[in-house]
Design an enzyme around this catalytic site. Structure first.
Site, PDB file in Angstrom:
ATOM      1  N   ASN A  20     -31.946 -38.251  22.853  1.00 23.83           N
ATOM      2  CA  ASN A  20     -31.602 -37.879  21.487  1.00 23.83           C
ATOM      3  C   ASN A  20     -31.968 -38.938  20.455  1.00 23.83           C
ATOM      4  O   ASN A  20     -32.200 -38.625  19.289  1.00 23.83           O
ATOM      5  CB  ASN A  20     -30.095 -37.586  21.405  1.00 23.83           C
ATOM      6  CG  ASN A  20     -29.606 -37.444  19.988  1.00 23.83           C
ATOM      7  OD1 ASN A  20     -29.939 -36.498  19.288  1.00 23.83           O
ATOM      8  ND2 ASN A  20     -28.798 -38.407  19.553  1.00 23.83           N
ATOM      9  N   SER A  44     -36.971 -32.995  20.237  1.00 23.54           N
ATOM     10  CA  SER A  44     -38.160 -32.970  19.403  1.00 23.54           C
ATOM     11  C   SER A  44     -37.730 -32.485  18.021  1.00 23.54           C
ATOM     12  O   SER A  44     -36.723 -32.940  17.479  1.00 23.54           O
ATOM     13  CB  SER A  44     -39.229 -32.061  20.022  1.00 23.54           C
ATOM     14  OG  SER A  44     -40.378 -31.996  19.215  1.00 23.54           O
ATOM     15  N   TYR A  81     -43.793 -39.212  11.328  1.00 26.07           N
ATOM     16  CA  TYR A  81     -42.706 -38.609  12.114  1.00 26.07           C
ATOM     17  C   TYR A  81     -43.228 -37.391  12.874  1.00 26.07           C
ATOM     18  O   TYR A  81     -42.937 -37.226  14.067  1.00 26.07           O
ATOM     19  CB  TYR A  81     -41.557 -38.213  11.196  1.00 26.07           C
ATOM     20  CG  TYR A  81     -40.429 -37.495  11.907  1.00 26.07           C
ATOM     21  CD1 TYR A  81     -39.507 -38.205  12.673  1.00 26.07           C
ATOM     22  CD2 TYR A  81     -40.289 -36.120  11.809  1.00 26.07           C
ATOM     23  CE1 TYR A  81     -38.480 -37.556  13.331  1.00 26.07           C
ATOM     24  CE2 TYR A  81     -39.266 -35.466  12.465  1.00 26.07           C
ATOM     25  CZ  TYR A  81     -38.350 -36.180  13.227  1.00 26.07           C
ATOM     26  OH  TYR A  81     -37.342 -35.523  13.881  1.00 26.07           O
ATOM     27  N   LYS A 138     -43.254 -36.588  17.108  1.00 26.40           N
ATOM     28  CA  LYS A 138     -42.672 -35.404  17.750  1.00 26.40           C
ATOM     29  C   LYS A 138     -43.733 -34.558  18.440  1.00 26.40           C
ATOM     30  O   LYS A 138     -43.468 -33.956  19.482  1.00 26.40           O
ATOM     31  CB  LYS A 138     -41.882 -34.591  16.725  1.00 26.40           C
ATOM     32  CG  LYS A 138     -40.632 -35.318  16.235  1.00 26.40           C
ATOM     33  CD  LYS A 138     -39.735 -35.772  17.384  1.00 26.40           C
ATOM     34  CE  LYS A 138     -38.460 -36.432  16.927  1.00 26.40           C
ATOM     35  NZ  LYS A 138     -37.604 -36.885  18.050  1.00 26.40           N
ATOM     36  N   ASP A 175     -31.005 -50.843  23.408  1.00 24.32           N
ATOM     37  CA  ASP A 175     -32.179 -50.712  22.564  1.00 24.32           C
ATOM     38  C   ASP A 175     -33.213 -49.968  23.401  1.00 24.32           C
ATOM     39  O   ASP A 175     -33.769 -50.529  24.347  1.00 24.32           O
ATOM     40  CB  ASP A 175     -32.684 -52.091  22.151  1.00 24.32           C
ATOM     41  CG  ASP A 175     -34.000 -52.042  21.390  1.00 24.32           C
ATOM     42  OD1 ASP A 175     -34.525 -50.933  21.156  1.00 24.32           O
ATOM     43  OD2 ASP A 175     -34.517 -53.123  21.041  1.00 24.32           O
ATOM     44  N   THR A 190     -25.331 -44.044  25.050  1.00 23.30           N
ATOM     45  CA  THR A 190     -25.932 -45.293  24.597  1.00 23.30           C
ATOM     46  C   THR A 190     -26.070 -45.322  23.080  1.00 23.30           C
ATOM     47  O   THR A 190     -26.209 -44.301  22.413  1.00 23.30           O
ATOM     48  CB  THR A 190     -27.330 -45.513  25.211  1.00 23.30           C
ATOM     49  OG1 THR A 190     -28.312 -44.752  24.496  1.00 23.30           O
ATOM     50  CG2 THR A 190     -27.342 -45.132  26.685  1.00 23.30           C
ATOM     51  N   THR A 239     -27.463 -33.768   8.770  1.00 22.56           N
ATOM     52  CA  THR A 239     -27.120 -35.007   9.461  1.00 22.56           C
ATOM     53  C   THR A 239     -27.545 -36.175   8.572  1.00 22.56           C
ATOM     54  O   THR A 239     -27.899 -35.992   7.414  1.00 22.56           O
ATOM     55  CB  THR A 239     -27.846 -35.098  10.808  1.00 22.56           C
ATOM     56  OG1 THR A 239     -29.265 -35.114  10.564  1.00 22.56           O
ATOM     57  CG2 THR A 239     -27.515 -33.899  11.688  1.00 22.56           C
TER      58      THR A 239
END
Length: 271
Positions: free
Chosen positions: A83, A134, A148, A152, A56, A32, A183
């Site tokens: 993810n 996580s 953030y 997590k 979404d 997705t 990333t």
């Protein structure tokens, strides 16, 4: 034996790497993304073994429909990888209400909606593996990432409870905790709060403390994730990278020292 994997946030970063690796070795993948255009090359290459789904994850009805579409297409779902997510950068005082609510909608509630949609499928099968992405920042914190961190930490608590709830139903749960990787985490998908000058010195200090080799190579995570998926007895938690364990041992030693030094007060407060 090939498996069927449902993975969110598959168009870039870890999601794209893991999706490609799973397809290359012969697994079926329902992937997705908000924008499936970035997945068209995989559809052309792998045909019916690959099911791209525009989604979404903050929309619970869409999530349920996507999970059901994956089961309908492949006949089952063996592994669910939550993810999808992103970062918000800024001191706690700096983060707007809108940005705080939006990141919780994605990182926490999106994870919850996918988990809730998948559980009836996995319970009916009597088997399955839910993998929650996580972070080491769900185990300990860094400044300028407080909101953030909070998302997590929420994923950690949700997933640890989930593991004990479904252990007798044939369903495994693993929390993946990567350290920093090269990333796009801090790139175009990230949100940066409007700065308050009082925290400028903190940000300067953080930038000066960046150490060589602190960030891992995303490609290096692939063998670990494949091994995790293939494991008959997967762990509840798995660090990715070299930073997690060393820093966690230090942080938890400090926490235990504090708790112990105040234990007399704590016990007296029991009544």
């Amino acid at each position: 034996m090939s498996k069927t994997i449902f993975i969110t946030g598959a168009s870039k970063g870890f999601g794209r790497l893991w999706t490609e690796a799973l397809l290359e070795r012969g697994d079926n993948v329902a992937a997705t993304s908000r924008n499936t255009g970035n997945l068209e090359d995989l559809k052309a290459k792998y045909g019916d073994r690959f099911l791209p789904l525009q989604l979404d994850i903050t929309n619970k009805q869409q999530v349920t429909a996507a999970v059901n579409a994956a089961r309908s297409h492949f006949g089952r779902v063996d592994v669910v990888i939550n993810n999808a997510g992103y970062g918000v950068f800024g001191a706690v005082e700096e983060v707007s209400e809108e940005n705080a609510r939006q990141i919780f909608d994605t990182n926490v509630f999106g994870t919850l909606w996918v988990t809730q949609a998948a559980l009836p499928v996995l319970r009916e099968q009597g088997s399955g593996h839910i993998i929650q992405l996580s972070s080491v920042l769900g185990v300990w914190t860094l400044p300028n990432l407080g909101i953030y961190n909070a998302t997590k930490f929420a994923v950690e608590g949700l997933s640890e409870s989930l593991a004990s709830e479904v252990s007798d139903l044939g369903i495994k749960v693993t929390i993946i905790e990567p350290n920093g990787y090269t990333t796009e985490f801090g790139g175009e998908s990230a949100i940066y709060s409007d700065p308050i000058s009082a925290y400028d010195a903190l940000r300067t200090k953080l930038s000066q403390n960046q150490q060589p080799g602190l960030y891992g190579r995303p490609e290096a995570t692939v063998p670990a994730v494949l091994k995790l998926i293939d494991s008959e007895n997967p762990p509840l938690r798995l660090f990715l990278g070299k930073v997690g364990l060393a820093r966690t041992e230090q942080v938890y030693a400090e926490k235990l020292d504090t708790w112990k030094s105040w234990n007399e007060i704590s016990v007296a407060a029991h009544g």
